[in-house]
Structures are given as C-alpha cells and as structure tokens.
Design a protein around this motif. Structure first.
Motif, PDB file in Angstrom:
ATOM      1  N   VAL A  73      19.886  40.846 -33.484  1.00  0.00           N
ATOM      2  CA  VAL A  73      20.364  42.211 -33.268  1.00  0.00           C
ATOM      3  C   VAL A  73      21.637  42.381 -34.089  1.00  0.00           C
ATOM      4  O   VAL A  73      22.351  41.408 -34.340  1.00  0.00           O
ATOM      5  N   LYS A  74      21.908  43.594 -34.499  1.00  0.00           N
ATOM      6  CA  LYS A  74      22.984  43.828 -35.466  1.00  0.00           C
ATOM      7  C   LYS A  74      24.374  43.492 -34.937  1.00  0.00           C
ATOM      8  O   LYS A  74      25.269  43.195 -35.702  1.00  0.00           O
ATOM      9  N   SER A  75      24.564  43.557 -33.630  1.00  0.00           N
ATOM     10  CA  SER A  75      25.887  43.243 -33.103  1.00  0.00           C
ATOM     11  C   SER A  75      25.769  42.665 -31.702  1.00  0.00           C
ATOM     12  O   SER A  75      24.751  42.836 -31.032  1.00  0.00           O
ATOM     13  N   HIS A  76      26.838  42.007 -31.268  1.00  0.00           N
ATOM     14  CA  HIS A  76      26.853  41.477 -29.902  1.00  0.00           C
ATOM     15  C   HIS A  76      26.837  42.615 -28.888  1.00  0.00           C
ATOM     16  O   HIS A  76      26.306  42.462 -27.800  1.00  0.00           O
ATOM     17  N   GLU A  77      27.424  43.736 -29.254  1.00  0.00           N
ATOM     18  CA  GLU A  77      27.404  44.905 -28.376  1.00  0.00           C
ATOM     19  C   GLU A  77      25.957  45.276 -28.052  1.00  0.00           C
ATOM     20  O   GLU A  77      25.602  45.511 -26.909  1.00  0.00           O
ATOM     21  N   MET A  79      23.335  43.270 -28.410  1.00  0.00           N
ATOM     22  CA  MET A  79      22.722  42.149 -27.713  1.00  0.00           C
ATOM     23  C   MET A  79      23.095  42.186 -26.233  1.00  0.00           C
ATOM     24  O   MET A  79      22.255  41.967 -25.366  1.00  0.00           O
ATOM     25  N   ASP A  80      24.359  42.490 -25.922  1.00  0.00           N
ATOM     26  CA  ASP A  80      24.794  42.566 -24.530  1.00  0.00           C
ATOM     27  C   ASP A  80      24.072  43.685 -23.791  1.00  0.00           C
ATOM     28  O   ASP A  80      23.598  43.498 -22.670  1.00  0.00           O
ATOM     29  N   LEU A  81      23.988  44.866 -24.409  1.00  0.00           N
ATOM     30  CA  LEU A  81      23.273  45.981 -23.780  1.00  0.00           C
ATOM     31  C   LEU A  81      21.793  45.649 -23.578  1.00  0.00           C
ATOM     32  O   LEU A  81      21.214  45.965 -22.548  1.00  0.00           O
ATOM     33  N   LYS A  82      21.204  45.008 -24.571  1.00  0.00           N
ATOM     34  CA  LYS A  82      19.798  44.629 -24.487  1.00  0.00           C
ATOM     35  C   LYS A  82      19.587  43.666 -23.325  1.00  0.00           C
ATOM     36  O   LYS A  82      18.656  43.809 -22.545  1.00  0.00           O
ATOM     37  N   THR A  83      20.468  42.696 -23.182  1.00  0.00           N
ATOM     38  CA  THR A  83      20.355  41.708 -22.115  1.00  0.00           C
ATOM     39  C   THR A  83      20.522  42.352 -20.739  1.00  0.00           C
ATOM     40  O   THR A  83      19.740  42.099 -19.830  1.00  0.00           O
ATOM     41  N   VAL A  84      21.531  43.198 -20.604  1.00  0.00           N
ATOM     42  CA  VAL A  84      21.819  43.814 -19.311  1.00  0.00           C
ATOM     43  C   VAL A  84      20.750  44.824 -18.906  1.00  0.00           C
ATOM     44  O   VAL A  84      20.353  44.889 -17.748  1.00  0.00           O
ATOM     45  N   THR A  85      20.266  45.612 -19.864  1.00  0.00           N
ATOM     46  CA  THR A  85      19.351  46.712 -19.534  1.00  0.00           C
ATOM     47  C   THR A  85      17.881  46.361 -19.695  1.00  0.00           C
ATOM     48  O   THR A  85      17.024  47.076 -19.192  1.00  0.00           O
ATOM     49  N   ASP A  86      17.575  45.328 -20.454  1.00  0.00           N
ATOM     50  CA  ASP A  86      16.200  44.960 -20.792  1.00  0.00           C
ATOM     51  C   ASP A  86      15.533  46.032 -21.660  1.00  0.00           C
ATOM     52  O   ASP A  86      14.315  46.108 -21.741  1.00  0.00           O
ATOM     53  N   LEU A  87      16.344  46.866 -22.310  1.00  0.00           N
ATOM     54  CA  LEU A  87      15.816  47.815 -23.282  1.00  0.00           C
ATOM     55  C   LEU A  87      15.505  47.057 -24.568  1.00  0.00           C
ATOM     56  O   LEU A  87      16.069  45.999 -24.832  1.00  0.00           O
ATOM     57  N   SER A  88      14.643  47.619 -25.387  1.00  0.00           N
ATOM     58  CA  SER A  88      14.354  46.994 -26.682  1.00  0.00           C
ATOM     59  C   SER A  88      15.571  47.130 -27.589  1.00  0.00           C
ATOM     60  O   SER A  88      16.424  48.005 -27.385  1.00  0.00           O
ATOM     61  N   SER A  89      15.653  46.274 -28.589  1.00  0.00           N
ATOM     62  CA  SER A  89      16.742  46.363 -29.558  1.00  0.00           C
ATOM     63  C   SER A  89      16.741  47.734 -30.218  1.00  0.00           C
ATOM     64  O   SER A  89      17.790  48.331 -30.457  1.00  0.00           O
ATOM     65  N   ALA A  91      15.733  50.586 -28.940  1.00  0.00           N
ATOM     66  CA  ALA A  91      16.269  51.594 -28.011  1.00  0.00           C
ATOM     67  C   ALA A  91      17.792  51.529 -27.964  1.00  0.00           C
ATOM     68  O   ALA A  91      18.468  52.561 -28.020  1.00  0.00           O
ATOM     69  N   VAL A  92      18.334  50.322 -27.882  1.00  0.00           N
ATOM     70  CA  VAL A  92      19.790  50.168 -27.821  1.00  0.00           C
ATOM     71  C   VAL A  92      20.422  50.628 -29.132  1.00  0.00           C
ATOM     72  O   VAL A  92      21.430  51.349 -29.127  1.00  0.00           O
ATOM     73  N   GLU A  93      19.829  50.264 -30.265  1.00  0.00           N
ATOM     74  CA  GLU A  93      20.360  50.711 -31.557  1.00  0.00           C
ATOM     75  C   GLU A  93      20.299  52.233 -31.669  1.00  0.00           C
ATOM     76  O   GLU A  93      21.202  52.858 -32.227  1.00  0.00           O
ATOM     77  N   SER A  94      19.262  52.840 -31.118  1.00  0.00           N
ATOM     78  CA  SER A  94      19.163  54.306 -31.136  1.00  0.00           C
ATOM     79  C   SER A  94      20.311  54.933 -30.361  1.00  0.00           C
ATOM     80  O   SER A  94      20.909  55.916 -30.804  1.00  0.00           O
ATOM     81  N   ILE A  95      20.629  54.365 -29.210  1.00  0.00           N
ATOM     82  CA  ILE A  95      21.738  54.879 -28.404  1.00  0.00           C
ATOM     83  C   ILE A  95      23.053  54.736 -29.177  1.00  0.00           C
ATOM     84  O   ILE A  95      23.849  55.667 -29.248  1.00  0.00           O
ATOM     85  N   VAL A  96      23.270  53.581 -29.761  1.00  0.00           N
ATOM     86  CA  VAL A  96      24.497  53.342 -30.535  1.00  0.00           C
ATOM     87  C   VAL A  96      24.563  54.296 -31.718  1.00  0.00           C
ATOM     88  O   VAL A  96      25.617  54.871 -32.011  1.00  0.00           O
ATOM     89  N   ASN A  97      23.438  54.514 -32.394  1.00  0.00           N
ATOM     90  CA  ASN A  97      23.411  55.438 -33.533  1.00  0.00           C
ATOM     91  C   ASN A  97      23.724  56.862 -33.110  1.00  0.00           C
ATOM     92  O   ASN A  97      24.396  57.590 -33.843  1.00  0.00           O
ATOM     93  N   ILE A  98      23.254  57.279 -31.945  1.00  0.00           N
ATOM     94  CA  ILE A  98      23.582  58.622 -31.451  1.00  0.00           C
ATOM     95  C   ILE A  98      25.093  58.732 -31.275  1.00  0.00           C
ATOM     96  O   ILE A  98      25.707  59.712 -31.684  1.00  0.00           O
ATOM     97  N   ARG A  99      25.693  57.716 -30.671  1.00  0.00           N
ATOM     98  CA  ARG A  99      27.141  57.732 -30.455  1.00  0.00           C
ATOM     99  C   ARG A  99      27.890  57.813 -31.780  1.00  0.00           C
ATOM    100  O   ARG A  99      28.865  58.545 -31.917  1.00  0.00           O
ATOM    101  N   ILE A 108      26.510  64.386 -23.958  1.00  0.00           N
ATOM    102  CA  ILE A 108      25.433  65.034 -23.182  1.00  0.00           C
ATOM    103  C   ILE A 108      24.487  63.978 -22.624  1.00  0.00           C
ATOM    104  O   ILE A 108      24.104  64.030 -21.447  1.00  0.00           O
ATOM    105  N   MET A 109      24.106  63.003 -23.459  1.00  0.00           N
ATOM    106  CA  MET A 109      23.215  61.942 -22.990  1.00  0.00           C
ATOM    107  C   MET A 109      23.857  61.188 -21.833  1.00  0.00           C
ATOM    108  O   MET A 109      23.205  60.876 -20.836  1.00  0.00           O
ATOM    109  N   ASN A 110      25.134  60.942 -21.923  1.00  0.00           N
ATOM    110  CA  ASN A 110      25.856  60.262 -20.860  1.00  0.00           C
ATOM    111  C   ASN A 110      25.807  61.076 -19.567  1.00  0.00           C
ATOM    112  O   ASN A 110      25.582  60.526 -18.480  1.00  0.00           O
ATOM    113  N   GLN A 111      25.992  62.385 -19.674  1.00  0.00           N
ATOM    114  CA  GLN A 111      25.927  63.247 -18.488  1.00  0.00           C
ATOM    115  C   GLN A 111      24.525  63.233 -17.865  1.00  0.00           C
ATOM    116  O   GLN A 111      24.381  63.232 -16.648  1.00  0.00           O
TER     117      GLN A 111
END
Length: 193
Positions: A73-77, A79-89, A91-99, A108-111
């Motif tokens: 995964v591109k970053s430990h951030e 990897m940590d989210l993936k481990t905690v949430t069990d989301l795919s890499s 999905a997590v990268e998509s969330i980070v890219n939105i941010r 809005i996504m956070n709300q």
C-alpha cells in the motif's frame, strides 16, 4: 534486507504510467536524469539511489517502502486504515484521494459517515441489493394476498410494490442525511461568522 530488483522496477513502471509523467522521457526530465537510467530501473538492472527514490515518492505520492516493495500500500496511513476497517486498499486510497482533491467533499463524506442514519441506510442498501438485485426475494402466496389486500393491489404486484417501497426508503434515508448535513453546515457558518 535483500530487494527484488525486477519487482521494484515493475512498481516504478506501474506508478510512472499512473502519474503525471507517464513516459520514461517525462519522468527523466522531472528527475533531471536520462531516460536510459529510468529504463534500467524499470528492467531491474539497477536500483535508484536514495535521492531519486525520495523524488519519486513525492511524484507518486507514496512512501519509500512502497517503491521498494516492502509493503503493498502506498503509505502506512493507508495500511493502518485498511487493517482497522478491513476495507480494500483501493477503497482506502479512494477516501484519501477525496481528502486530497477537495476537502469540502471529504467534509461532506465525513458528515454522512457520522450521521445516525448511516448504518440504517447501509443495511437498507444491503437488503435491497441482496433481495431484489440478486432476485432472492420471494414471499409466500398468503403473505402476497395479505399485502395485496392491505394496499389494494393485485397479489402478483406485491413483490414489485415491496421493491419500490424499499427504493423509496433508501431515497428517504439519503434525503434525511442530506437535509441534516445542510442544517449542520448552515449552523457551522453561523457560528464561524
């Protein structure tokens, strides 16, 4: 640690092609080196030195360990989210890219994720997808007749009626969340002024 030069070369090539510098020439120009040097890295004939690795990490938005294939995964951030949430890499990268692309959309996504109805919405979407998209929903004839009698529809219309009601429930939950976010954002503006 022993590094697999070919694997690292493939990772550099894959990331280059996805970057703003998709050709060897473009990346070489950005790194102030030759196209031939990039080709050697990508073929696994040699490894980039630490300065080039650092520059590529900035260009590819990743950590050195990712480029060196120490982790996938591109970053430990991520990897940590993936481990905690069990989301795919992905999905997590998509969330980070939105941010990174637009913090307002991320807000809005956070709300939405924090909203008290979010879990119910996901349950409703799951039930709809499982029952109606997968065509697994059926009801006994006597239940269909009772539903038909209550809603004054023919018995064969009971399943389509329930499917439509399920869609409307999902839409209603989405609109409730949207309304609450709008109210939250208005109140946030009032208090910040």
């Amino acid at each position: 640690m022993e590094y697999n030069h070919e694997k690292i070369g493939k990772r550099i090539r894959d990331e280059r092609k996805k970057s703003d510098y998709p050709t060897q020439e473009a990346l070489a120009e950005k790194l102030c080196c030759t196209r031939q040097l990039i080709a050697k890295w990508e073929k696994g004939e040699s490894l980039p030195d630490i300065d080039f690795l650092d520059q590529m990490c900035n260009i590819f938005h990743c950590e050195i360990g990712y480029l060196l294939c120490e982790f996938d995964v591109k970053s430990h951030e991520i990897m940590d989210l993936k481990t905690v949430t069990d989301l795919s890499s992905y999905a997590v990268e998509s969330i980070v890219n939105i941010r990174e692309r637009d913090y307002r959309i991320f807000d809005i996504m956070n709300q939405i994720l924090k909203h008290e109805c979010f879990y119910d919405l996901l349950k409703q979407i799951f039930q709809y997808a499982y029952n109606f998209n997968d065509k697994k929903f059926s009801i006994p004839n006597e239940d269909a007749e009772r539903i038909a009698e209550i809603f004054d529809i023919p018995p064969e219309g009971a399943v389509p009626y329930l499917e439509n009601a399920s869609k409307e429930l999902i839409e209603s939950k989405i609109m409730n969340i949207v309304k609450d976010i709008s109210v939250f954002r208005k109140n946030k503006k009032l208090f910040s002024e």
